[in-house]
Write a protein that holds these residues in place. Sequence first.
Motif, PDB file in Angstrom:
ATOM      1  N   ILE A   1       0.835  -1.202   0.000  1.00  0.00           N
ATOM      2  CA  ILE A   1       0.000   0.000   0.000  1.00  0.00           C
ATOM      3  C   ILE A   1       0.869   1.251   0.000  1.00  0.00           C
ATOM      4  O   ILE A   1       0.768   2.099  -0.881  1.00  0.00           O
ATOM      5  CB  ILE A   1      -0.973  -0.014   1.190  1.00  0.00           C
ATOM      6  N   ASN A   2       1.720   1.384   1.014  1.00  0.00           N
ATOM      7  CA  ASN A   2       2.650   2.522   1.081  1.00  0.00           C
ATOM      8  C   ASN A   2       4.020   2.076   0.583  1.00  0.00           C
ATOM      9  O   ASN A   2       4.981   1.978   1.346  1.00  0.00           O
ATOM     10  CB  ASN A   2       2.729   3.051   2.512  1.00  0.00           C
ATOM     11  N   SER A   3       4.095   1.851  -0.714  1.00  0.00           N
ATOM     12  CA  SER A   3       5.287   1.212  -1.279  1.00  0.00           C
ATOM     13  C   SER A   3       6.498   2.137  -1.363  1.00  0.00           C
ATOM     14  O   SER A   3       7.618   1.664  -1.551  1.00  0.00           O
ATOM     15  CB  SER A   3       4.967   0.666  -2.671  1.00  0.00           C
ATOM     16  N   VAL A   4       6.296   3.449  -1.210  1.00  0.00           N
ATOM     17  CA  VAL A   4       7.430   4.378  -1.336  1.00  0.00           C
ATOM     18  C   VAL A   4       8.215   4.500  -0.027  1.00  0.00           C
ATOM     19  O   VAL A   4       9.301   5.079  -0.007  1.00  0.00           O
ATOM     20  CB  VAL A   4       6.950   5.778  -1.779  1.00  0.00           C
ATOM     21  N   ILE A   5       7.674   3.958   1.063  1.00  0.00           N
ATOM     22  CA  ILE A   5       8.360   4.047   2.352  1.00  0.00           C
ATOM     23  C   ILE A   5       9.501   3.043   2.392  1.00  0.00           C
ATOM     24  O   ILE A   5       9.315   1.861   2.086  1.00  0.00           O
ATOM     25  CB  ILE A   5       7.382   3.771   3.508  1.00  0.00           C
ATOM     26  N   GLY A   6      10.681   3.497   2.749  1.00  0.00           N
ATOM     27  CA  GLY A   6      11.827   2.597   2.880  1.00  0.00           C
ATOM     28  C   GLY A   6      11.736   1.829   4.183  1.00  0.00           C
ATOM     29  O   GLY A   6      11.962   2.390   5.264  1.00  0.00           O
ATOM     30  N   ARG A   7      11.407   0.577   4.118  1.00  0.00           N
ATOM     31  CA  ARG A   7      11.181  -0.201   5.333  1.00  0.00           C
ATOM     32  C   ARG A   7      12.479  -0.553   6.067  1.00  0.00           C
ATOM     33  O   ARG A   7      12.436  -1.028   7.203  1.00  0.00           O
ATOM     34  CB  ARG A   7      10.401  -1.483   4.997  1.00  0.00           C
ATOM     35  N   ASP A   8      13.614  -0.267   5.424  1.00  0.00           N
ATOM     36  CA  ASP A   8      14.876  -0.419   6.145  1.00  0.00           C
ATOM     37  C   ASP A   8      15.073   0.731   7.133  1.00  0.00           C
ATOM     38  O   ASP A   8      16.010   0.712   7.945  1.00  0.00           O
ATOM     39  CB  ASP A   8      16.055  -0.487   5.182  1.00  0.00           C
ATOM     40  N   LEU A   9      14.174   1.729   7.101  1.00  0.00           N
ATOM     41  CA  LEU A   9      14.206   2.817   8.072  1.00  0.00           C
ATOM     42  C   LEU A   9      13.291   2.550   9.271  1.00  0.00           C
ATOM     43  O   LEU A   9      13.268   3.351  10.215  1.00  0.00           O
ATOM     44  CB  LEU A   9      13.785   4.137   7.411  1.00  0.00           C
ATOM     45  N   CYS A  10      12.546   1.454   9.233  1.00  0.00           N
ATOM     46  CA  CYS A  10      11.704   1.095  10.377  1.00  0.00           C
ATOM     47  C   CYS A  10      12.579   0.853  11.606  1.00  0.00           C
ATOM     48  O   CYS A  10      13.689   0.316  11.498  1.00  0.00           O
ATOM     49  CB  CYS A  10      10.900  -0.173  10.084  1.00  0.00           C
ATOM     50  N   GLY A  11      12.076   1.216  12.762  1.00  0.00           N
ATOM     51  CA  GLY A  11      12.824   0.988  13.993  1.00  0.00           C
ATOM     52  C   GLY A  11      13.100  -0.481  14.237  1.00  0.00           C
ATOM     53  O   GLY A  11      14.198  -0.859  14.681  1.00  0.00           O
TER      54      GLY A  11
END
Length: 297
Positions: free
Chosen positions: A241-251
């Motif tokens: 859904i929110n594909s532009v978010i870099g999930r390597d930045l998740c805590g």
Amino acid sequence: FLEQIARQSISIVHEFVTQDLSNTVWACATLLEVSPALLAAISHQSVQKLHLFLNQELSNTAWAFSKLSAVDMQLRAALKSEVQKRMSSFDAQALANLSDSVSDMSEQLLERVEPALDEFVYGMPQKLSDWNGPHFVKVLTSVGVDNFGVAGTQRILSKMGITEPNQDFQQRALLRIQQAEEDGDARKETWGLVHKRVLCYGEWELTANGQPLRGTLLRENGIRVGHAAPPAWLRAFPTPINSVIGRDLCGEFQLSAGIAVILDTAQGDIVGEVMIFSTSTPCCSCLALLRQMQLRF
């Protein structure tokens, strides 16, 4: 600034279309910004227009009011009635949101999202080398969920064989996170950036070839300078859904990557436990990294 936005919004809330109502209360919940007068005004307008809400607007609105513990009796009854009417039309993401938000119907909603939970868990590669291929990306696209919510995530973790940490650890985690919050928010104080903070704390107590290996680590979401790069085998994935978010930045990713770098240096078989606490429900990418950790260690 946010107080000024709230006051202005209240004066024109009767002009809000359904997307305006949903987006505004969602933003308040994401930032944990509580304006009782604004929430009451949005709630009143939402009750009158709820039949016009798109499914995503409905689920986001229900989630937001639940997150802020601001669901009054009228809105609660209206949400339950509308969800009952539309039950068969919700996709997996909406079902996940609503299972946390419409408590009267949580079990029914979870039953409907169960096939998506199984597709996600049993679609994860069983070999570490296979995570570099396209298979799991296709699984995420098919499932169509960014975050399974609290109840859905608990079921997924159970299916993955991951248990809830003990209460002593949870208390230590909350204390350490509270200390970090009291230290301030550099991004807000330096650049005025208002954002959702996710703080993650981990402890490990292990042995490697009989030698003790213990430690703690705290990480926060967002861009960070000075952190070690994640191991080459650990992969984050864009969510559908929110594909532009870099999930390597998740805590959660940054915490797990930090732990993985340390454990990668250990010699021999590793035995023991790693415990992780997050102030937010992990996204699907961060659930996937836990499986990668299981396969690696």
